[in-house]
Design a protein around this motif. Structure first.
Motif, short mmCIF file in Angstrom:
data_model
loop_
_atom_site.label_atom_id
_atom_site.label_comp_id
_atom_site.label_asym_id
_atom_site.label_seq_id
_atom_site.Cartn_x
_atom_site.Cartn_y
_atom_site.Cartn_z
N MET A 25 0.83 -1.22 0.00
CA MET A 25 0.00 0.00 0.00
C MET A 25 0.86 1.27 0.00
O MET A 25 0.45 2.31 -0.49
N LEU A 26 2.07 1.16 0.58
CA LEU A 26 2.96 2.31 0.62
C LEU A 26 3.79 2.47 -0.66
O LEU A 26 4.59 3.39 -0.78
N GLY A 27 3.59 1.54 -1.59
CA GLY A 27 4.32 1.63 -2.85
C GLY A 27 5.78 1.26 -2.71
O GLY A 27 6.65 1.87 -3.35
N ASN A 28 6.07 0.26 -1.86
CA ASN A 28 7.44 -0.24 -1.66
C ASN A 28 8.42 0.82 -1.16
O ASN A 28 9.62 0.74 -1.38
N THR A 29 7.90 1.87 -0.53
CA THR A 29 8.78 2.89 0.07
C THR A 29 8.13 3.46 1.32
O THR A 29 6.90 3.55 1.41
N TYR A 30 8.96 3.78 2.28
CA TYR A 30 8.47 4.41 3.51
C TYR A 30 8.69 5.93 3.49
O TYR A 30 8.52 6.60 4.50
N ASP A 31 9.09 6.45 2.32
CA ASP A 31 9.35 7.90 2.19
C ASP A 31 8.06 8.64 1.82
O ASP A 31 7.83 9.01 0.67
N LEU A 119 -2.49 10.88 1.47
CA LEU A 119 -2.66 11.11 2.91
C LEU A 119 -2.75 9.79 3.66
O LEU A 119 -2.17 9.63 4.74
N PHE A 120 -3.48 8.82 3.08
CA PHE A 120 -3.59 7.50 3.70
C PHE A 120 -2.21 6.85 3.81
O PHE A 120 -1.86 6.28 4.85
N GLN A 121 -1.41 6.94 2.74
CA GLN A 121 -0.06 6.37 2.76
C GLN A 121 0.80 7.05 3.83
O GLN A 121 1.58 6.39 4.53
N PHE A 122 0.64 8.36 3.95
CA PHE A 122 1.40 9.09 4.97
C PHE A 122 1.07 8.59 6.37
O PHE A 122 1.96 8.29 7.17
N CYS A 125 2.24 4.94 6.94
CA CYS A 125 3.69 4.88 7.06
C CYS A 125 4.16 5.33 8.43
O CYS A 125 4.98 4.68 9.09
N HIS A 126 3.61 6.45 8.91
CA HIS A 126 4.10 7.03 10.16
C HIS A 126 3.57 6.26 11.38
O HIS A 126 4.27 6.19 12.40
N ILE A 127 2.35 5.70 11.27
CA ILE A 127 1.86 4.86 12.38
C ILE A 127 2.71 3.61 12.49
O ILE A 127 3.12 3.20 13.58
N ASP A 128 2.98 3.01 11.34
CA ASP A 128 3.82 1.82 11.32
C ASP A 128 5.20 2.11 11.91
O ASP A 128 5.74 1.33 12.69
#
Length: 881
Positions: A25-31, A119-122, A125-128
């Motif tokens: 869901m993050l598109g293979n990146t945590y950035d 926004l969902f990805q953001f 990512c940050h909760i994870d």
């Protein structure tokens, strides 16, 4: 055990699957950070941004600054204040222009501009990240920003913001500039920081903000409502500016910066960028406006002036109270009363008036941008030539309409009459007496006023010639005002001064009839309300085009350094000579930027004919020769000459016929042919001479060289044969035409000879490279060029005849000029003098000045006087036959 392991493996498997799903869901990146703006907002938001952005435009001058940057470099845009609208503007506009556009906003949070998916990805990512590290992920510490910049994305940084400063200073959050400096130290390619400004209100700031400023923001920091309304209602008034890019690699390797730690380098960089932006804003809006009373109090309470007033009172046996009162009266007489409402009103009136008076006002926008760029470094001293009263209005009008502040203008006291005087004061004019002789206190007060204007950062316009030129050519520079300005700089009023030589040329001047009257000895009409009312008649006619050219600004600091002179240690005589040389440099710079107009070229061709009647064919030949010489010099030609030369010149000839300057010998001629005969109206020759003199600066060196060749009286000559006569003419006409201290006469002769070869006047001798032969057509073309000097030679001959009769001491000043004119009139009537235009008070004044200053007419030196008279007679005869 196996039973227990199964749940563990199951949980592990679930975690693994969740991690894979999150990663997918993050598109293979945590950035994923809110400081990154991809430009894919929702449809409505995107459309709104586009509509707002399209109302504002760059000019080519600003775009070029970005285009000139190497594509391999990292680009970061820097604004003074934090504005989302500015970021969105540059992101959208620069992207459309295929230029580096900002995507990373340092300390920006684009929460409401991002699509739901991002926004969902953001959040995910940050909760994870928080669940695994018990802290939120940071764009700086994670290296995200540096990675993105290295990968070619551009950044956007704001320099002054209270919230961001609090984070850096109290919470020890990373300083974006510190991050950039650390990145620069780790990579080879430069980081280029481009300071930018969107100036929503180009009016100067007032010292005391009004209620509107308090509610909706100041001019420097307008609130969002003020900005939004300005974009909707007056987008053309908004100025988008880029300052010169700062190379971060060069900045941190400066000797004063390199030794500092990165943290303090960041502080110095921030100060440097803010200073650049402040100066840029000031170049558009002008300095903070103080009231006239504040300016007066600042000047009169200054310590060194108070001490001078005390000494002056003591030396002149006056009470201090009386001296202070006198000083206050002088300030009141001099000082401007700058008022923005009057300037805005004047702009609207002048817009209407100039539309009625002129076909076009021709300016070069690139030159204006160059001038504005210089004004970010130091105050400008605008130095235009002075041919008309309209010069006072045209230059401020052009500056105001090109987003520059109106300058303070040095105007003659004769223009302070009611009702224009008070209006001029509110438009930025300050008034100056014609002479400071016998008024040391006035001179000191005036000098202090100039110092105050420069210390406040105001641009000033001065007329270096003193008054308007009645002859069409530039007058000798007057060193008084120029010396005061340089003295103010030397006293520490400002760190530098940029003098901007400006050419203002007219196809036709409004005052031509008054000028001819004054040249021929008539009395100058005073400026009065009655004359102002009578000026309405000018609005019924068109006066062609106006040409305005701005030369390269000249730094007085660099000029002093180039001359290797310490002004503080020079004598008064040495200082005034330095000022005079600088004045000649400015005059020459104006001349080199002059525009050759069709009126000037036709007037030259008409007057340089040996007789009062001539065929169009002969005039056309002269015109072609003059045009070829102008083209050889790469002279600036009026636009109409470049578009359709033949049509333009024919139109000017018809205009001269309509204005009765010339007439057709046969009134029944319906069409002009090459055989058409023209007659010059004798009483109109002085007016034509005015327009001829407007282009004479282009031909002076050609004329000197042509006269020197004619005097040799043989068809073969060398360069060395011409030097003595060229030097003689250059020296004698020093007050008519101004030499360039950077060139020697051999260079000017060589350039002239190349022009003659190009025109087929001479050819190099095949057997000797330094010898030249005059061609069959060359002799008459040499006379056409030499004829430019004929009126001056006749004027100088008349002046010598006056001195022969009356000596050097019988008359002075205006009385002497009147006597010379009386002799000239008699000589003209008896046909000893042939040109009516040589009966010029200004020529007589310059001639008398030259002969007396060089002691040529001294009673002890009759031989030298006779020698000059014989040479002038011989040259007149050579040109005339």
């Amino acid at each position: 055990m196996k039973i227990l392991e199964k749940p563990k493996n199951f949980i592990k498997n679930i975690k693994f699957r969740i991690r894979c799903a999150i990663k997918y869901m993050l598109g293979n990146t945590y950035d994923h950070f809110l400081c990154f703006y991809p430009g894919n907002s929702g449809f409505l938001i995107k459309r709104l941004i586009k509509r707002l952005v399209n109302k504002l435009n760059f000019d080519e001058y600003n775009i070029k600054k970005i285009k000139d940057i190497d594509q391999e470099n990292i680009v970061v845009y820097a604004s003074k204040n934090k504005r989302f609208l500015d970021f969105l503007y540059y992101h959208t506009k620069l992207k459309d222009l295929d230029l580096p556009y900002p995507q990373i906003g340092f300390d920006f949070r684009f929460f409401f501009l991002l699509p739901v998916k991002q926004l969902f990805q953001f959040f995910l990512c940050h909760i994870d990240y928080f669940l695994h590290n018990f802290q939120f992920k940071d764009a700086y510490s994670s290296g995200y920003i540096t990675r993105e910049l290295k990968n070619g994305k551009s950044g956007f940084i704001s320099l002054i913001e209270e919230e961001d400063f609090y984070k850096r200073f109290i919470k020890s959050s990373p300083d974006p500039l510190f991050v950039l400096i650390e990145l620069q130290k780790s990579i080879a390619k430069p980081i280029i920081i481009i300071p930018e400004n969107i100036i929503y209100i180009s009016k100067p700031m007032t010292k005391h903000p009004g209620i509107i400023d308090i509610l909706f923001g100041t001019h420097e920091r307008p609130g969002i409502i003020k900005r939004f309304l300005t974009i909707i209602r007056n987008p053309e008034k908004i100025k988008v500016e880029f300052a010169s890019p700062v190379n971060l690699k060069d900045f941190i390797t400066r000797t004063d910066i390199e030794q500092l730690a990165s943290e303090f380098q960041a502080h110095r960089l921030r100060r440097h960028l803010v200073d650049i932006l402040n100066r840029q804003i000031k170049s558009v809006t002008g300095p903070v406006l103080k009231s006239r009373q504040e300016i007066t109090e600042d000047i009169l309470t200054k310590k060194d002036l108070r001490e001078y007033l005390a000494d002056y009172a003591s030396q002149n046996k006056l009470t201090l109270k009386k001296t202070h009162k006198k000083a206050a009266v002088y300030i009141k007489e001099i000082a401007a009363n700058y008022n923005l409402r009057i300037i805005n009103l004047a702009s609207m009136i002048l817009n209407w008036a100039f539309d009625n008076l002129f076909e076009e006002l021709v300016v070069n926008e690139e030159e204006i941008n160059r001038m504005r760029e210089a004004s970010t470094e130091a105050p400008l001293i605008l130095v235009p030539c002075h041919k008309s009263h309209l010069d006072y209005l045209l230059l401020p009008y052009v500056m105001f309409n090109n987003n520059m502040p109106c300058p303070h203008i040095a105007a003659g006291k004769n223009l302070s009459f009611w009702p224009l005087g008070p209006l001029f004061r509110r438009g930025g004019a300050f008034f100056i007496r014609r002479t400071f002789k016998g008024a040391p206190l006035y001179s000191k007060i005036f000098g202090s006023y100039l110092e105050k204007l420069l210390s406040e950062g105001f641009n000033i316009k001065i007329f270096i010639e003193g008054g308007r030129s009645r002859t069409g050519k530039l007058l000798s520079p007057k060193p008084g005002g120029l010396g005061m300005l340089i003295n103010a700089y030397n006293s520490g009023a400002c760190s530098d001064l940029f003098f901007v030589p400006i050419f203002i040329g007219y196809d036709r001047v409004l005052e031509e009839d008054a000028y001819i009257k004054e040249i021929e000895g008539g009395k100058k009409s005073p400026e009065t309300l009655k004359n102002l009312i009578n000026a309405r008649k000018f609005l019924k006619k068109k006066y062609g085009k106006v040409y305005m050219r701005f030369n390269e600004p000249i730094s007085v600091k660099d000029y002093i350094k180039e001359k290797n002179i310490d002004i503080a240690k020079t004598s008064t005589r040495e200082y005034m000579q330095f000022v005079k040389n600088f004045g000649y440099k400015l005059i020459n710079s104006i001349n080199t930027n002059a525009v050759a107009t069709p009126h000037g070229i036709i007037a030259s061709a008409v007057l340089n004919c040996p007789k009062n009647s001539f065929a169009k064919e002969l005039m056309t030949e002269r015109i072609n020769t003059y045009m070829n010489m102008l083209m050889f010099m790469n002279a600036e030609l009026s636009e109409s000459l470049l578009i359709d030369q033949d049509y333009t010149l024919d139109a000017v000839i018809k205009n001269f016929i309509t204005r009765n300057f010339i007439e057709l010998a046969d009134e029944d001629d319906d069409e002009m042919t090459e055989y058409t005969i023209f007659i010059v109206k004798d009483n109109k020759r002085p007016i034509l001479d005015y327009y001829k003199n407007s282009v004479i600066s282009f031909f002076v060196h050609f004329a000197y060289t042509a006269v020197a060749i004619l005097e040799i009286d043989r068809f073969q000559f060398s360069t060395s044969d011409l030097i003595n006569r060229f030097n003689f003419l250059e020296k004698m006409f020093i007050d008519e035409f101004f030499f360039d201290e950077k060139t020697i006469c051999e260079e000017d002769i060589t350039k002239s000879l190349k022009g003659f070869i190009n025109e087929g006047i001479i050819v190099p001798d095949p057997s000797d490279f330094d010898m030249f032969n005059i061609t069959s057509q060359g002799l008459r073309k040499l006379k056409w060029l030499a004829a430019f000097l004929l009126p001056f030679l006749e004027s100088y001959k008349t002046t010598l005849l006056y001195f022969e009769k009356h000596g050097p001491d019988k008359h002075e000043g205006k009385d002497r000029v009147k006597k010379i004119h009386a002799i000239g009139t008699k000589l003209y009537k008896s046909k000893i003098i042939t040109l009516k235009e040589s009966l010029s008070h200004i020529n007589y004044k310059n001639a008398a000045n030259f002969f007396t200053k060089n002691e040529i007419i001294s009673s002890k030196n009759q031989i030298q006087s006779d020698s000059y008279k014989n040479i002038i007679d011989r040259l007149i005869l050579l040109i005339s036959i």
